[in-house]
Design an enzyme around this catalytic site. Structure first.
Site: not given
Length: 457
Positions: A102, A15, A334, A388, A352
């Site tokens: 469940d 279901r 972050r 970077y 970050k």
């Protein structure tokens, strides 16, 4: 006493209308099965055995752990057949507790009481009284004595009128349970081996069968459809909201809160509508969280203010927001972001893996990645640290009281000295000395007589 726990996790969940095994659907940020396993571990058992079947590979991969054993049920021939697969792994000298993968919200205290009721010699069943018991097995009593559990499809009209139902949770002496499992038959409407038939076998053997009801219905509600999952999510979140408000947290609307992990709050915390908390989040005293913030794996110190739509994702490294800091609206912190006291992070600023010391500010449209920023630094609108190079990440260091103008690019690795000023629009690829103005941009030129191009007809 030796305690073994069997978790039933073999069902398909037709279901749910999903290719994903039912026990891997998520409630409050975790799979149904992980909720059950966490509760099981809190009981400090000797062994946990998960019985898998449909989607067994996916289920086992999702919850594999050193303290967890698996037993495969194939084909799926009923609940009794499922426990038969786990039986060889159980210690005859102990007690076996059977849980359902469940049914995610059962409480440790409820299970401890059930184990105590078993006492190593009785068959103990966990029941609950429901206004609508349709579909559940009914607990049939003779006075206070439990005589049987009758599945709904096999029940008489009189038995279907019983409102006390079996939840699927039982505790039994393991040696006796193994004996009863070997005597199960599939002579019933479904042609399956019902675990519930062990009740009548226990009665036949003169073993006392006891049943107690769960303190709350929500603890024992299972999930069989997306609608039931959504309803249980809201009931769980309502319990979370009630717990927070009991501790003094002010929620603008308890119905619009989602806690998908662990949220720990100090005193005088205010949380506006639509906020989502994931992983572990710690909030200090007198913190205000604006509307529609998403916060994951973070620590927010006392007096901080998070404005609307702030997004914090600490991942594995975490995020720290210092005392009195102001973040947002529409800011993003972050993993590895560490904001000191009284730091300001404004709209559309991303931080970050960077440390910002007391009083530093980046108020508009900026990116600080892999940076160490000193006290009282002002980082201008549109400025970024270019961390970077296409292969490796590099660090930018900005000294105390430095001022970085608007639309600057700091190409790491680079150091901006204390008290330095970087002229707006500069691209800085070499260290800037302290206390001086550094500018790196082309000279402005005006071309006399220049005309803007026009379209040809």
């Amino acid at each position: 006493m030796v305690l073994d726990i069997v978790v039933m996790a073999a069902g398909k969940g037709t279901r749910m209308r999903s290719a994903r095994p039912k026990v891997l659907h998520r409630l409050a940020g975790e799979s149904l099965l992980q909720h059950v396993l966490r509760t099981a571990r809190a009981l400090a058992p000797s062994r946990i055995v998960a019985v898998t079947g449909h989607g067994a590979e996916a289920v086992e991969a999702a919850c594999a752990a050193p303290d967890l054993a698996f037993a495969r049920q194939s084909p799926q021939l009923g609940t009794g057949h499922a426990v038969q697969q786990a039986a060889p792994l159980l210690d005859d000298a102990g007690v076996t507790l059977i849980l359902n993968g469940d049914v995610p919200l059962i409480e440790v205290a409820t299970l401890e009481a059930l184990i105590d009721a078993c006492g190593g010699s009785r068959l103990a069943l966990l029941g609950v009284k429901l206004a609508d018991p349709s579909g559940y097995g009914r607990i049939v009593r003779d006075g206070d004595r439990v005589r049987a559990i009758v599945e709904h499809k096999d029940a008489t009209p009189a038995q279907r009128a019983i409102d006390e139902v079996y939840t699927g949770v039982m505790a039994a002496p393991t040696a006796a349970l193994k004996r009863w499992l070997g005597q199960l038959t599939n002579d019933n409407a479904a042609g399956e081996y019902y675990l519930t038939d062990v009740v009548s076998l226990a009665v036949r053997d003169g073993v006392e069968v006891v049943a107690s009801d769960a303190p709350t219905e929500v603890e024992v509600l299972g999930v069989n459809s997306p609608l039931q999952l959504a309803e249980l999510e809201r009931r769980h979140q309502a319990r979370q909201a009630e717990r927070l408000m009991d501790a003094g947290v002010r929620l603008a609307d308890p119905a619009r809160l989602d806690v998908r992990g662990e949220l720990v709050c100090g005193s005088d915390v205010e949380i506006d509508v639509g906020c989502v908390f994931e992983g572990r989040v710690e909030i200090g005293d007198d913190v205000t969280i604006g509307p529609y913030c998403v916060i994951r794996n973070a620590s927010i110190a006392s007096g901080a203010r998070l404005r609307a739509y702030t997004h914090i994702d600490g991942e594995a490294l975490g995020v720290e927001v210092g005392a009195g800091a102001m973040v947002g609206p529409f800011a993003r912190l972050r993993a590895g972001a560490q904001l000191g006291a009284d730091v300001h992070i404004g709209n559309f600023v991303e931080v970050k893996n960077s440390t910002l010391a007391r009083g530093a500010k980046a108020n508009h449209l900026a990116y600080l990645g892999d940076a160490t920023v000193g006290e009282r630094v002002n980082f201008g609108a549109g400025s970024i640290t270019a961390n970077y190079d296409g292969v490796n990440k590099h660090r930018t260091t900005i000294g105390d009281d430095a001022h970085v103008g608007s639309n600057c690019v700091l190409v790491a690795p680079v150091t901006i000295g204390a008290g330095a000023t970087i002229g707006g629009g500069s691209t800085i690829g070499k260290d800037a000395p302290p206390g001086q103005l550094t500018v790196a941009r082309a000279r402005q030129t005006t071309l006399a007589g220049w005309r803007r191009p026009t379209k040809s007809r």
